[in-house]
Design an enzyme around this catalytic site. Structure first.
Site, PDB file in Angstrom:
ATOM      1  CG  ASP A  18     -31.842 -21.433 -25.052  1.00  0.00           C
ATOM      2  OD1 ASP A  18     -33.314 -20.119 -25.016  1.00  0.00           O
ATOM      3  OD2 ASP A  18     -31.416 -21.336 -24.477  1.00  0.00           O
ATOM      4  CG  MET A  19     -36.889 -17.620 -28.329  1.00  0.00           C
ATOM      5  SD  MET A  19     -36.851 -17.688 -29.947  1.00  0.00           S
ATOM      6  CE  MET A  19     -37.076 -17.016 -30.934  1.00  0.00           C
ATOM      7  CE1 TYR A  23     -38.164 -12.086 -21.357  1.00  0.00           C
ATOM      8  CE2 TYR A  23     -37.055 -11.136 -19.723  1.00  0.00           C
ATOM      9  CZ  TYR A  23     -37.795 -11.753 -19.738  1.00  0.00           C
ATOM     10  OH  TYR A  23     -38.439 -13.029 -19.106  1.00  0.00           O
ATOM     11  NE  ARG A  60     -25.141 -12.941 -24.334  1.00  0.00           N
ATOM     12  CZ  ARG A  60     -26.233 -13.842 -24.160  1.00  0.00           C
ATOM     13  NH1 ARG A  60     -24.959 -15.220 -23.531  1.00  0.00           N
ATOM     14  NH2 ARG A  60     -26.678 -14.096 -24.122  1.00  0.00           N
ATOM     15  CG  ASP A 120     -35.915 -18.134 -23.622  1.00  0.00           C
ATOM     16  OD1 ASP A 120     -36.383 -19.077 -22.839  1.00  0.00           O
ATOM     17  OD2 ASP A 120     -34.878 -17.523 -23.831  1.00  0.00           O
ATOM     18  CD  GLU A 121     -34.958 -22.622 -22.232  1.00  0.00           C
ATOM     19  OE1 GLU A 121     -34.115 -24.128 -22.048  1.00  0.00           O
ATOM     20  OE2 GLU A 121     -34.982 -22.816 -20.845  1.00  0.00           O
TER      21      GLU A 121
END
Length: 685
Positions: A18-19, A23, A60, A120-121
């Site tokens: 998983d990236m 984006y 985050r 992206d996975e």
DNA sequence: ACGGCTCAGACG
DNA sequence: TCGTCTGAG
């Protein structure tokens, strides 16, 4: 609803990669100044700062979350960098992210079966590679376990601060582990190496989960982020699942998960264990019941599919609230002196007025006559607006399927239009706009034309003979049923061109003709984009037959005989029906149900539905020579093939062409004589 | 009037 | 089969 799959008996090693905030990483690579900064990617900056679709880990830290508005993000994190997603044709353009995702997939696919799960996975089946490693170079024989692998998180392994890395190394090398965990350890090392390669070659970091099935791998891939990986040893599964909130499980994030909570009182996956398979089946049906029973026990038989490319391409845009496509966006009021709506106030669109003022619209279209006339007018105007957007969407879609064709040799067979619409002041405003589909014909103009027909058809069903106050709140077009083009297709080309291109064309009367460098092929962009939107450099150079420029049949045959046939383009052009005849045919056979006025009978319509009309001829003769794997591809719709011309070809060539054709499954679709009426069969038996 | 834009898969 | 619906990210 989820469904259980028979699980393989042999132990597997599955990874989910998983990236990390993908984006954002793509934008950071494009603009390295953004690295290490609080950053988010937003789309549509105009309204409340746009919606966030990806948030960096720095941001985050400030409490910025996905699905905040840009303004909100600025509030909690004033220093945040907001990067807009590219816009093309008035809509978000995700191609940059798609191609970046492909870079990653290309690397991850090198060690085993690879399934592109999203932009992206990916899932990887590393079973074979892990077995191989266990035989050739097991972890305990490696003097140095690679750093990245040693930083793995092992579920259930006591994670004492400073000792952690040592513990992990020990776990990876355990000689007393059972076979399955040894395989997992190998998988972890392989994934670590892959992740390093991804970083080196793309500058992107990613996280991963390594487990015995897809479900568990997926569950833990996001557990330690960013740029970390997590392993699920056999012994950890039950404890892990028992405390896992049901909503965290893939497929249980929605209504099914809610139902488990509210109807069965199930809060964690562990709680599910107390229900018998029969009970779950009774509640949710046989398939879902069994699936639930199994996932509670960590069992998931889902296989990793060998698929690097998406199964469909879609382009869509929403027009929320006041931006809805409707006839009264800017309200002009006109009281009608006499009409069935005499007391009513009718609005019409600014667009229609502007058209009128420019002299493009006839007076009879303006709202000075009766109510019905006026309704027609307002609808026409709304159609224009819809058509404008639909054209944009189709243009993007066309571009995407053409590059899929050139790069991957795949053909899409179905075009689907979906829209959302609402009716003003109608009791029945809950009614949904139906999606409609038809065979996909290549070429921007054809796609636009077909999409508009599909829209009209859907609108017709939606309105059900009422016609006032409707508006469109979303539009999308999708190309699906995508098949690989079978190799060895064009013996016809070799035959016609001769064994090598120096030989004279066997089909031609004149024996020696110089090779024509396909000058008569018209690139589809030029063919179909009248208003010539900014033509970008064609790095996806494909060409298609221009039916517009085909001479009439007689002329064609003559030109065939006199000049000979050179190359795929000429052949396809030769085969194709002339444009006007093609138009006639379409009108009469009705590939797409044309809009029917209220009261007109629908049985003819029924008979003409779903006529397959798609075929392709591809010249792959130079595909080996192209280093990139991308070569020019010529397309011809079968409906455009002229049977009269085909009849003149040598029998074996006729047979080959017949081989492209599959009889229509719709007996109601009546054909004249030997009219070619079907489509190219997909590549497989 | 707001999460927009994609994708996949199951069901009837 | 097509169209609808759910769910994911």
């Amino acid at each position: 609803m989820p469904v259980a799959r028979p699980e393989p008996q042999e132990p597997r090693v599955i990874a989910h990669v998983d990236m990390d905030c993908f984006y954002v990483q793509v934008e950071q690579r494009r603009n390295p100044a953004l690295r290490g900064q609080p950053t988010a990617v937003v789309q549509y900056n105009d309204w409340k700062g746009g919606g966030l679709i990806a948030v960096s880990y720095e941001a985050r830290g400030f409490g910025v979350k996905r699905s905040m508005r840009g303004d909100e993000a600025k509030r909690v994190c004033p220093g945040i960098n907001l990067v807009q997603v590219p816009v093309a044709r008035g809509k978000a353009d995700l191609n940059l992210y798609r191609s970046s995702g492909s870079e990653v997939v290309a690397i991850l696919a090198s060690k085993g079966k690879c399934e592109r799960a999203s932009i992206d996975e990916v899932y990887l089946d590393l079973t074979e590679a892990a077995k191989e490693m266990l035989l050739q170079a097991p972890p305990d024989s490696l003097e140095e376990i690679c750093m990245e692998a040693a930083k793995s998180n092992i579920l259930g392994l006591s994670s004492d601060a400073s000792e952690k890395e040592k513990n992990v190394r020990a776990w990876l090398c355990r000689s007393d582990a059972d076979y399955q965990d040894k395989l997992l350890a190998c998988g972890a090392i392989i994934v670590a190496q892959l992740r390093i390669r991804v970083l080196e070659e793309t500058q992107f970091t990613c996280s991963a989960g390594i487990a015995h099935n897809k479900m568990l791998a997926k569950l833990v891939s996001g557990m330690h982020k960013p740029a970390q990986q997590t392993v699920v040893p056999l012994s950890s599964i039950q404890d892990f699942l028992s405390s896992l909130p049901v909503k965290k499980m893939k497929q249980l994030g929605g209504k099914l998960g809610s139902s488990l909570q509210y109807d069965l009182g199930v809060e964690t996956i562990g709680d599910l264990l107390s229900f018998s398979e029969e009970k779950l089946q009774e509640q949710y049906g046989a398939n879902t019941g069994t699936w639930l029973w199994k996932i509670a026990r960590g069992i998931s038989g889902e296989e990793v599919e060998d698929r690097l490319l998406p199964k469909s391409h879609g382009c869509g845009k929403t027009f929320p609230g006041p931006r809805a496509l409707k006839n009264n966006t800017s309200v002009r009021i006109l009281a009608l002196p006499f009409s069935s709506f005499s007391s009513k106030i009718i609005s019409y669109s600014l667009a229609a007025e502007a058209e009128y003022l420019r002299g493009r619209t006839r007076l009879s279209c303006m709202p000075i006559y009766l109510g019905m006339k006026q309704l027609e007018n307002t609808q026409l105007s709304t159609f224009r607006t819809v058509k404008g957007w639909l054209d944009q969407l189709c243009e993007e879609l066309s571009e995407r399927i053409q590059s899929d064709l050139n790069q991957n040799k795949r053909i899409a067979q179905t075009l689907t239009l979906h829209a959302r619409a609402s009716k003003k002041n109608e009791r029945d405003s809950m009614k949904k706009f139906p999606s409609k589909s038809c065979p996909l014909r290549y070429g921007t103009g054809k796609i636009q034309e077909d999409a508009m027909k599909l829209f009209e058809s859907g609108l017709h069903d939606f309105l059900e003979s009422q016609s006032t106050g409707w508006s469109i709140t979303s539009l999308s077009v999708t190309a699906s049923k995508i098949f690989d083009i079978p190799s060895g297709t064009s013996s016809i080309l070799r035959y016609i061109k001769g064994p090598n291109s120096s030989a004279p064309p066997a089909i031609s009367d004149s024996s020696s003709v110089p090779e024509d460098p396909s000058l008569d092929v018209t690139p589809i962009h030029e063919e179909q984009c009248e208003p010539s939107t900014s033509e970008k450099e064609d790095n996806n150079r494909y060409s298609a037959i221009s039916t517009k420029q085909c001479p009439a049949n007689e002329e064609k045959k003559n030109s065939m005989k006199s000049t000979g046939v050179k190359g795929a383009s000429s052949i396809l052009k030769f085969l194709s029906r002339d444009h006007s005849a093609h138009q006639e045919k379409r009108r009469s056979d009705g590939l797409i149900c044309s809009h029917q006025g209220p009261g007109s009978s629908s049985e003819a319509n029924e008979a003409e539905r779903n006529v397959p009309a798609q075929a392709a001829v591809v010249d792959r003769s130079n595909s080996g020579a192209e280093p990139s794997g991308s070569s020019n591809t010529w397309m011809l719709n079968v409906e455009d093939i002229d049977p009269a011309v085909v009849e003149e070809l040598p029998p074996e060539i006729q047979r080959e062409i017949q081989g492209w054709i599959r009889p229509s499954k719709h007996p109601t679709a009546k054909r004249r004589g030997s009219t070619i009426s079907s489509y190219f069969p997909p590549a497989r038996s």
